[in-house]
Design an enzyme around this catalytic site. Structure first.
Site, PDB file in Angstrom:
ATOM      1  N   HIS A 162       0.919  -1.300   0.131  1.00 17.91           N
ATOM      2  CA  HIS A 162       0.075   0.026  -0.085  1.00 17.91           C
ATOM      3  C   HIS A 162       0.911   1.205  -0.117  1.00 17.91           C
ATOM      4  O   HIS A 162       1.832   1.441   0.444  1.00 17.91           O
ATOM      5  CB  HIS A 162      -1.017  -0.052   1.373  1.00 17.91           C
ATOM      6  CG  HIS A 162      -2.119   1.061   0.990  1.00 17.91           C
ATOM      7  ND1 HIS A 162      -2.091   1.993   1.079  1.00 17.91           N
ATOM      8  CD2 HIS A 162      -3.325   0.678   0.410  1.00 17.91           C
ATOM      9  CE1 HIS A 162      -3.222   2.937   1.042  1.00 17.91           C
ATOM     10  NE2 HIS A 162      -4.117   1.732   0.729  1.00 17.91           N
TER      11      HIS A 162
ATOM     12  N   ASP B  72      -8.102  -5.449  -0.015  1.00 12.24           N
ATOM     13  CA  ASP B  72      -8.596  -6.280  -1.314  1.00 12.24           C
ATOM     14  C   ASP B  72      -7.901  -7.864  -0.995  1.00 12.24           C
ATOM     15  O   ASP B  72      -8.631  -8.714  -1.587  1.00 12.24           O
ATOM     16  CB  ASP B  72      -7.520  -5.927  -2.631  1.00 12.24           C
ATOM     17  CG  ASP B  72      -8.122  -4.483  -3.031  1.00 12.24           C
ATOM     18  OD1 ASP B  72      -7.585  -3.599  -3.162  1.00 12.24           O
ATOM     19  OD2 ASP B  72      -9.539  -4.434  -3.265  1.00 12.24           O
TER      20      ASP B  72
HETATM   21  C1  SDX Z   1      -5.981  -0.209  -3.127  1.00  8.17           C
HETATM   22  O1  SDX Z   1      -4.624   4.299  -1.976  1.00  8.17           O
HETATM   23  C2  SDX Z   1      -5.482   3.722  -1.511  1.00  8.17           C
HETATM   24  O2  SDX Z   1      -6.022   3.937  -0.608  1.00  8.17           O
HETATM   25  C3  SDX Z   1      -6.052   2.539  -2.054  1.00  8.17           C
HETATM   26  C4  SDX Z   1      -7.096   1.742  -1.487  1.00  8.17           C
HETATM   27  C5  SDX Z   1      -8.418   2.433  -1.345  1.00  8.17           C
HETATM   28  O3  SDX Z   1      -9.070   2.025  -0.210  1.00  8.17           O
HETATM   29  O4  SDX Z   1      -8.826   3.336  -2.272  1.00  8.17           O
HETATM   30  O5  SDX Z   1      -6.448   1.364  -0.206  1.00  8.17           O
HETATM   31  C6  SDX Z   1      -7.283   0.495  -2.293  1.00  8.17           C
HETATM   32  O6  SDX Z   1      -5.818   0.196  -4.230  1.00  8.17           O
HETATM   33  C7  SDX Z   1      -5.198  -1.031  -2.276  1.00  8.17           C
HETATM   34  C8  SDX Z   1      -4.244  -1.561  -3.179  1.00  8.17           C
HETATM   35  C9  SDX Z   1      -4.440  -2.617  -4.253  1.00  8.17           C
HETATM   36  N1  SDX Z   1      -3.563  -2.900  -5.027  1.00  8.17           N
HETATM   37  C10 SDX Z   1      -2.861  -3.978  -4.730  1.00  8.17           C
HETATM   38  O7  SDX Z   1      -2.936  -4.917  -4.100  1.00  8.17           O
HETATM   39  C11 SDX Z   1      -1.976  -4.111  -6.214  1.00  8.17           C
HETATM   40  C12 SDX Z   1      -0.504  -4.760  -5.629  1.00  8.17           C
HETATM   41  N2  SDX Z   1       0.047  -3.756  -4.722  1.00  8.17           N
HETATM   42  C13 SDX Z   1       1.116  -2.978  -5.186  1.00  8.17           C
HETATM   43  O8  SDX Z   1       1.048  -2.841  -6.778  1.00  8.17           O
HETATM   44  C14 SDX Z   1       1.907  -1.912  -4.650  1.00  8.17           C
HETATM   45  O9  SDX Z   1       1.888  -2.172  -3.153  1.00  8.17           O
HETATM   46  C15 SDX Z   1       0.670  -0.637  -4.498  1.00  8.17           C
HETATM   47  C16 SDX Z   1       0.403  -0.051  -5.836  1.00  8.17           C
HETATM   48  C17 SDX Z   1      -0.418  -0.732  -3.916  1.00  8.17           C
HETATM   49  C18 SDX Z   1       1.776   0.639  -3.819  1.00  8.17           C
HETATM   50  O10 SDX Z   1       2.824   0.545  -4.438  1.00  8.17           O
HETATM   51  P1  SDX Z   1       3.695   1.640  -4.323  1.00  8.17           P
HETATM   52  O11 SDX Z   1       3.540   2.502  -3.011  1.00  8.17           O
HETATM   53  O12 SDX Z   1       4.037   2.661  -5.700  1.00  8.17           O
HETATM   54  O13 SDX Z   1       5.017   0.964  -3.982  1.00  8.17           O
HETATM   55  P2  SDX Z   1       6.341   0.304  -4.820  1.00  8.17           P
HETATM   56  O14 SDX Z   1       5.571  -0.267  -6.358  1.00  8.17           O
HETATM   57  O15 SDX Z   1       7.099   1.450  -5.458  1.00  8.17           O
HETATM   58  O16 SDX Z   1       6.662  -0.747  -4.233  1.00  8.17           O
HETATM   59  C19 SDX Z   1       7.820  -0.545  -3.143  1.00  8.17           C
HETATM   60  C20 SDX Z   1       8.572  -1.870  -2.990  1.00  8.17           C
HETATM   61  C21 SDX Z   1       9.068  -2.517  -4.637  1.00  8.17           C
HETATM   62  O17 SDX Z   1      10.208  -3.284  -4.207  1.00  8.17           O
HETATM   63  P3  SDX Z   1      11.612  -2.724  -4.508  1.00  8.17           P
HETATM   64  O18 SDX Z   1      11.482  -2.330  -6.005  1.00  8.17           O
HETATM   65  O19 SDX Z   1      11.762  -1.388  -3.494  1.00  8.17           O
HETATM   66  O20 SDX Z   1      12.758  -3.905  -3.986  1.00  8.17           O
HETATM   67  O21 SDX Z   1       7.700  -2.995  -2.411  1.00  8.17           O
HETATM   68  C22 SDX Z   1       7.532  -3.932  -3.424  1.00  8.17           C
HETATM   69  C23 SDX Z   1       7.841  -3.487  -4.874  1.00  8.17           C
HETATM   70  O22 SDX Z   1       8.223  -4.467  -5.693  1.00  8.17           O
HETATM   71  N3  SDX Z   1       6.353  -4.100  -3.546  1.00  8.17           N
HETATM   72  C24 SDX Z   1       5.515  -5.561  -3.692  1.00  8.17           C
HETATM   73  C25 SDX Z   1       4.429  -5.280  -3.396  1.00  8.17           C
HETATM   74  N4  SDX Z   1       3.782  -4.011  -3.359  1.00  8.17           N
HETATM   75  C26 SDX Z   1       4.849  -3.378  -3.273  1.00  8.17           C
HETATM   76  N5  SDX Z   1       6.201  -6.620  -3.979  1.00  8.17           N
HETATM   77  C27 SDX Z   1       5.514  -7.742  -4.166  1.00  8.17           C
HETATM   78  N6  SDX Z   1       4.131  -7.548  -4.034  1.00  8.17           N
HETATM   79  C28 SDX Z   1       3.364  -6.539  -3.821  1.00  8.17           C
HETATM   80  N7  SDX Z   1       2.052  -6.410  -3.790  1.00  8.17           N
END
Ligand code: SDX
Length: 378
Positions: free
Chosen positions: A260, A314
């Site tokens: 998140h 989710d």
């Molecule tokens: C919702 O914003 C809100 O409030 C949203 C929400 C709402 O109520 O409206 O809460 C609802 O959208 C919840 C989120 C649903 N999405 C997912 O479940 C999709 C999977 N999650 C990721 O795509 C990610 O966690 C995000 C998009 C939610 C947040 O991503 P960020 O803040 O842009 O973080 P990032 O992608 O830059 O990741 C930082 C690190 C990375 O690793 P490094 O490159 O630093 O080594 O964390 C890792 C990422 O690879 N990472 C994950 C991960 N999420 C982040 N690794 C594996 N699985 C994941 N889900």
């Protein structure tokens, strides 16, 4: 004064709101100061929307009037149901919902009025009609007769009744109502920000809510709940969860339902949904879904919790929605039905103290480039 914001506006405050407070470090979510857990245990979706829009809980007579007002708008405008039943049965429900919510503007005699009462009126129209739009399309694509809305039922009960052609059990109606409460608002998430950006041009409520629906379907946002369900279906047995998730992480693939932008702790909504999913899975013979989810959570806890990656809203909502009997591609439309409460509140809040959103882009292209006549180009 020019300041360059981090990519994705991470950590940037782009609005003030009185509706939901999130502490991403402590894993706290409050609607108008009330803990989400207290609301999930004691409130209803209709009461929660009143709270978000009015910044206080209603008296009984206020709640009765608000509920009655919503129910009086359940019926789709004449002609809209017919349009829904002419849509391709293979259309993705979120594309359908975005299109039909947008079309509601054409059935409104004064769609562009943005004074507080008019904006609230239009928001109520969309909030009340969205469940019927989703249900009518689902019945159409399954070759079943559309079920008319029943104004004696709550939003949750009415949705399930229109979907299934029979009134839900009290347990299922309550479970869905809790899900609607949990998903109603969440600070300046991407879809809420989209709604505020659009209404900040003094466009109309329908356009702002349509933009929000378009944002929510994204797999990094509201679309993740469908991705979680697909993942659970892809994992053959509980015993396969470890290798499946480890493989995804090794391939640097995102695991849906985790991580998140704000929460670097357990999403408090996931805490509640985990309990609900466990109970419903036991009640409906879907224990394998919950056990797979629990196994995935353990693998992720060992692998990435140290990076602040925990289950988000989710992750367990997928099992919950499946146990309630929803088809997978209706998970995100249900998220939208709930978040229409929050989006509308933010639209009204933006209108109350508006300034056009217009950031800048950092130009990194060339300068003083010559215009070369087409005959001389390579
Ligand atoms: C919702 O914003 C809100 O409030 C949203 C929400 C709402 O109520 O409206 O809460 C609802 O959208 C919840 C989120 C649903 N999405 C997912 O479940 C999709 C999977 N999650 C990721 O795509 C990610 O966690 C995000 C998009 C939610 C947040 O991503 P960020 O803040 O842009 O973080 P990032 O992608 O830059 O990741 C930082 C690190 C990375 O690793 P490094 O490159 O630093 O080594 O964390 C890792 C990422 O690879 N990472 C994950 C991960 N999420 C982040 N690794 C594996 N699985 C994941 N889900």
């Amino acid at each position: 004064m020019t300041t360059t914001a981090p990519k994705g506006l991470e950590g940037i405050i782009a609005a003030e709101t009185e509706m939901s407070f999130i502490d991403g470090t402590q894993g706290i979510l409050e609607y108008v100061g009330i803990a989400i857990d207290d609301l999930a245990r004691n409130s209803t979706f209709e009461e929660t929307v009143f709270l978000l829009w009015n910044r206080r809980l209603p008296t009984q007579s206020e709640l009765d009037a608000f509920t009655q007002d919503i129910r009086s708008r359940y019926q789709l405008p004449a002609g809209l149901e017919e349009r829904i039943t002419t849509l391709p049965k293979t259309a993705e429900p979120m594309h359908m919902l975005r299109t039909m919510v947008s079309s509601l503007a054409m059935f409104d005699s004064d769609p562009n009025q943005n004074d507080p009462d008019s904006a609230r009126d239009k928001a109520l129209n969309v909030l009340a009609c969205a469940p019927a739009i989703v249900a009518a399309f689902d019945r159409h694509r399954r070759g079943l007769p559309v079920v008319a809305p029943d104004s004696s039922l709550s939003i949750a009960e009415n949705f399930l009744n229109m979907l299934n052609g029979e009134k839900p059990t009290a347990t299922m109606a309550k479970a869905l109502d809790v899900c609607l409460i949990l998903h109603a608002d969440h600070g300046l998430n991407n879809s809420t920000f989209s709604a505020r950006v659009v209404i900040s041009t003094m466009s109309d409520v329908y356009s702002a809510l349509t933009a929000a629906i378009g944002s929510l379907r994204g797999p990094l946002h509201g679309g993740a709940n469908e991705g979680v369900m697909r993942m659970l279906n892809e994992i053959p047995t509980v015993a396969d969860a470890d290798a499946f998730i480890t493989g995804k992480l090794e391939r640097k693939e995102k695991v849906m339902g985790f991580g998140h932008r704000v929460y670097k702790a357990y999403d408090p909504r996931a805490t509640y949904l985990k309990t609900l999913a466990k109970q419903l899975a036991e009640d409906t013979g879907n224990q394998d879904l919950y056990e797979k989810s629990f196994a995935i959570e353990k693998v992720m806890e060992d692998a990435v919790a140290a990076k602040g990656i925990y289950p988000n809203v989710d992750f367990y909502s997928a099992t919950t929605y499946h146990c309630i009997g929803l088809q997978l591609d209706l998970f995100t439309p249900l998220f939208a039905i709930s978040r229409l409460g929050g989006w509308s509140g933010h639209v009204i809040e933006q209108l109350s103290d508006n300034r056009l959103y217009r950031p800048k882009a950092d130009y990194i292209g060339p300068h003083d480039a010559p215009y070369i006549p087409i005959a001389e180009r390579g």
